[in-house]
Design a protein around this motif. Structure first.
Motif, PDB file in Angstrom:
ATOM      1  N   LEU A 149      -0.572   2.865  -0.494  1.00 30.57           N
ATOM      2  CA  LEU A 149       0.281   2.414   0.588  1.00 30.57           C
ATOM      3  C   LEU A 149       1.098   1.227   0.097  1.00 30.57           C
ATOM      4  O   LEU A 149       0.557   0.244  -0.396  1.00 30.57           O
ATOM      5  CB  LEU A 149      -0.566   2.004   1.795  1.00 30.57           C
ATOM      6  N   ARG A 150       2.401   1.323   0.215  1.00 28.06           N
ATOM      7  CA  ARG A 150       3.268   0.243  -0.241  1.00 28.06           C
ATOM      8  C   ARG A 150       3.369  -0.835   0.834  1.00 28.06           C
ATOM      9  O   ARG A 150       3.545  -0.541   2.013  1.00 28.06           O
ATOM     10  CB  ARG A 150       4.665   0.766  -0.575  1.00 28.06           C
ATOM     11  N   ILE A 151       3.236  -2.064   0.413  1.00 29.62           N
ATOM     12  CA  ILE A 151       3.431  -3.182   1.333  1.00 29.62           C
ATOM     13  C   ILE A 151       4.439  -4.144   0.710  1.00 29.62           C
ATOM     14  O   ILE A 151       4.715  -4.101  -0.489  1.00 29.62           O
ATOM     15  CB  ILE A 151       2.118  -3.913   1.664  1.00 29.62           C
ATOM     16  N   LEU A 152       4.995  -5.010   1.550  1.00 27.31           N
ATOM     17  CA  LEU A 152       5.957  -5.989   1.066  1.00 27.31           C
ATOM     18  C   LEU A 152       5.281  -7.014   0.168  1.00 27.31           C
ATOM     19  O   LEU A 152       4.163  -7.458   0.443  1.00 27.31           O
ATOM     20  CB  LEU A 152       6.596  -6.732   2.236  1.00 27.31           C
ATOM     21  N   SER A 153       5.974  -7.403  -0.892  1.00 29.93           N
ATOM     22  CA  SER A 153       5.515  -8.547  -1.672  1.00 29.93           C
ATOM     23  C   SER A 153       5.783  -9.801  -0.837  1.00 29.93           C
ATOM     24  O   SER A 153       6.555  -9.772   0.132  1.00 29.93           O
ATOM     25  CB  SER A 153       6.260  -8.628  -3.004  1.00 29.93           C
ATOM     26  N   GLU A 154       5.166 -10.913  -1.223  1.00 29.88           N
ATOM     27  CA  GLU A 154       5.364 -12.145  -0.465  1.00 29.88           C
ATOM     28  C   GLU A 154       6.834 -12.562  -0.488  1.00 29.88           C
ATOM     29  O   GLU A 154       7.376 -13.014   0.527  1.00 29.88           O
ATOM     30  CB  GLU A 154       4.488 -13.261  -1.038  1.00 29.88           C
ATOM     31  N   ASN A 155       7.494 -12.385  -1.616  1.00 29.24           N
ATOM     32  CA  ASN A 155       8.904 -12.761  -1.723  1.00 29.24           C
ATOM     33  C   ASN A 155       9.782 -11.860  -0.850  1.00 29.24           C
ATOM     34  O   ASN A 155      10.706 -12.345  -0.173  1.00 29.24           O
ATOM     35  CB  ASN A 155       9.364 -12.664  -3.180  1.00 29.24           C
ATOM     36  N   GLN A 156       9.500 -10.547  -0.844  1.00 30.68           N
ATOM     37  CA  GLN A 156      10.258  -9.621   0.007  1.00 30.68           C
ATOM     38  C   GLN A 156      10.076  -9.974   1.477  1.00 30.68           C
ATOM     39  O   GLN A 156      11.035  -9.960   2.261  1.00 30.68           O
ATOM     40  CB  GLN A 156       9.803  -8.191  -0.258  1.00 30.68           C
ATOM     41  N   LYS A 157       8.852 -10.300   1.838  1.00 27.93           N
ATOM     42  CA  LYS A 157       8.536 -10.675   3.214  1.00 27.93           C
ATOM     43  C   LYS A 157       9.323 -11.927   3.626  1.00 27.93           C
ATOM     44  O   LYS A 157       9.905 -11.984   4.712  1.00 27.93           O
ATOM     45  CB  LYS A 157       7.027 -10.905   3.344  1.00 27.93           C
ATOM     46  N   ILE A 158       9.367 -12.922   2.746  1.00 25.39           N
ATOM     47  CA  ILE A 158      10.088 -14.163   3.029  1.00 25.39           C
ATOM     48  C   ILE A 158      11.586 -13.902   3.201  1.00 25.39           C
ATOM     49  O   ILE A 158      12.230 -14.448   4.110  1.00 25.39           O
ATOM     50  CB  ILE A 158       9.843 -15.194   1.906  1.00 25.39           C
ATOM     51  N   LEU A 159      12.151 -13.053   2.353  1.00 24.23           N
ATOM     52  CA  LEU A 159      13.578 -12.731   2.433  1.00 24.23           C
ATOM     53  C   LEU A 159      13.923 -12.061   3.763  1.00 24.23           C
ATOM     54  O   LEU A 159      14.937 -12.389   4.398  1.00 24.23           O
ATOM     55  CB  LEU A 159      13.977 -11.823   1.270  1.00 24.23           C
TER      56      LEU A 159
END
Length: 315
Positions: A110-120
């Protein structure tokens, strides 16, 4: 009873019976599977000609192409088995043994957002009062599916108590009327009864939705959240807007990954699994465990490895 009845005629009979007992969305799914996958292979067969070897050959061909998802293969198996069970009862054909057809039940990664993607994404959404912004935040901090978000009306959002009531979903399905438009947006009951649920939202999301509400100067609580009108939001539009936003930030991920990110973070924050299962609308806690317990294990492994190794004297 011996008959030379063509297999495709039996599928039509089965579909007509199914139409009376399943939701329209399920009927469309079964019809699509039959027309796209089953009929092309079995079109020339009579029902008596179908045997175990032919069924195994059919599924082997499907699996070998590696073009179909696990979900699609399981749907094809269900439809084929159900049609042949119907034919067995009505036309006394031989029983087909589907135990030979073993399909992988793995859910994959299952793909989840990286912390950096989430912040963006958060930076964009909290600074813009737009349909895509509120859709992303409700998925990321409420775990709702895209169809459920599109079905939300302002009356489903209780800002006083900080909860969202999920009772409907939006799907684009084949137009029953066969008019100019081939497909039409439909408001449907959720897939399961447990998908009807009340989802608590964090205080910061409640505040954002309140500001969004004030920004729009909403007139009618029966308006859809994402269009602020009686017009049904299209999940494809939200998906396309999401993809463009991700591309603008130099990454690519599916909208449904926001739900996976929500669930994974809840597990990592040690949210009670039964509560999480109910908030996600899963039919039982084992589904939640099967999908997300790995997140808890990985998180705990990372935490436990923070323990310093003992210093052993060489005496």
């Amino acid at each position: 009873m011996q008959t030379n009845k063509k297999f495709f005629l039996v599928t039509k009979e089965w579909l007509e019976l199914k139409k009376m007992s399943v939701k329209y969305s399920s009927y469309v799914k079964y019809e699509t599977v039959i027309l796209k996958h089953i009929i092309p292979f079995f079109d020339d067969y009579t029902i008596e000609q179908i045997n175990d070897d032919i069924i195994v050959s059919f599924f082997k061909e499907l699996i070998d192409t590696q073009k179909y998802s696990n979900s699609t293969l399981h749907t094809i198996r269900y439809v084929m088995k159900s049609i042949l069970e119907y034919a067995e009862k009505k036309y006394c054909i031989q029983t087909i043994n589907f135990s030979f057809i073993k399909l992988n039940r793995s859910k994959g990664n299952l793909r989840i957002l990286s912390e950096n993607q989430k912040i963006l994404l958060e930076k964009y959404c909290f600074n813009h009062y737009e349909p895509i912004s509120i859709a992303i935040l409700i998925a990321l901090y409420g775990g709702l599916r895209i169809g459920e978000i599109c079905a939300l009306k302002w009356e489903d959002v209780d800002l006083n108590n900080g909860i969202i009531t999920v009772s409907k979903t939006v799907e684009r399905l084949k137009n029953k009327e066969n008019m100019e438009s081939k497909t039409i947006l439909m408001i449907l009951e959720p897939k399961t009864q447990t998908s009807k649920r009340i989802v608590p939202i964090p205080v910061f999301l409640k505040e954002y939705i309140q500001n969004y509400y004030d920004y729009l100067t909403v007139i009618d609580s029966s308006y859809y959240l994402l269009t602020n009108s009686e017009k049904i939001p299209d999940p494809r539009t939200i998906q396309n807007q999401f993809q463009r936003l991700c591309q603008d930030n130099n990454f690519q991920i599916n909208f449904h990954s926001l739900r996976h990110t929500y669930a994974t973070h809840c597990v990592m924050q040690e949210v009670d699994l039964k509560s999480l299962s109910e908030m996600l609308g899963h039919s039982n806690i084992s589904t939640t465990l099967q999908l997300y317990v790995h997140s808890s294990i990985e998180f705990k492994m990372n935490q436990i490895n923070k323990i310093s190794a003992p210093v052993i004297s060489q005496n």
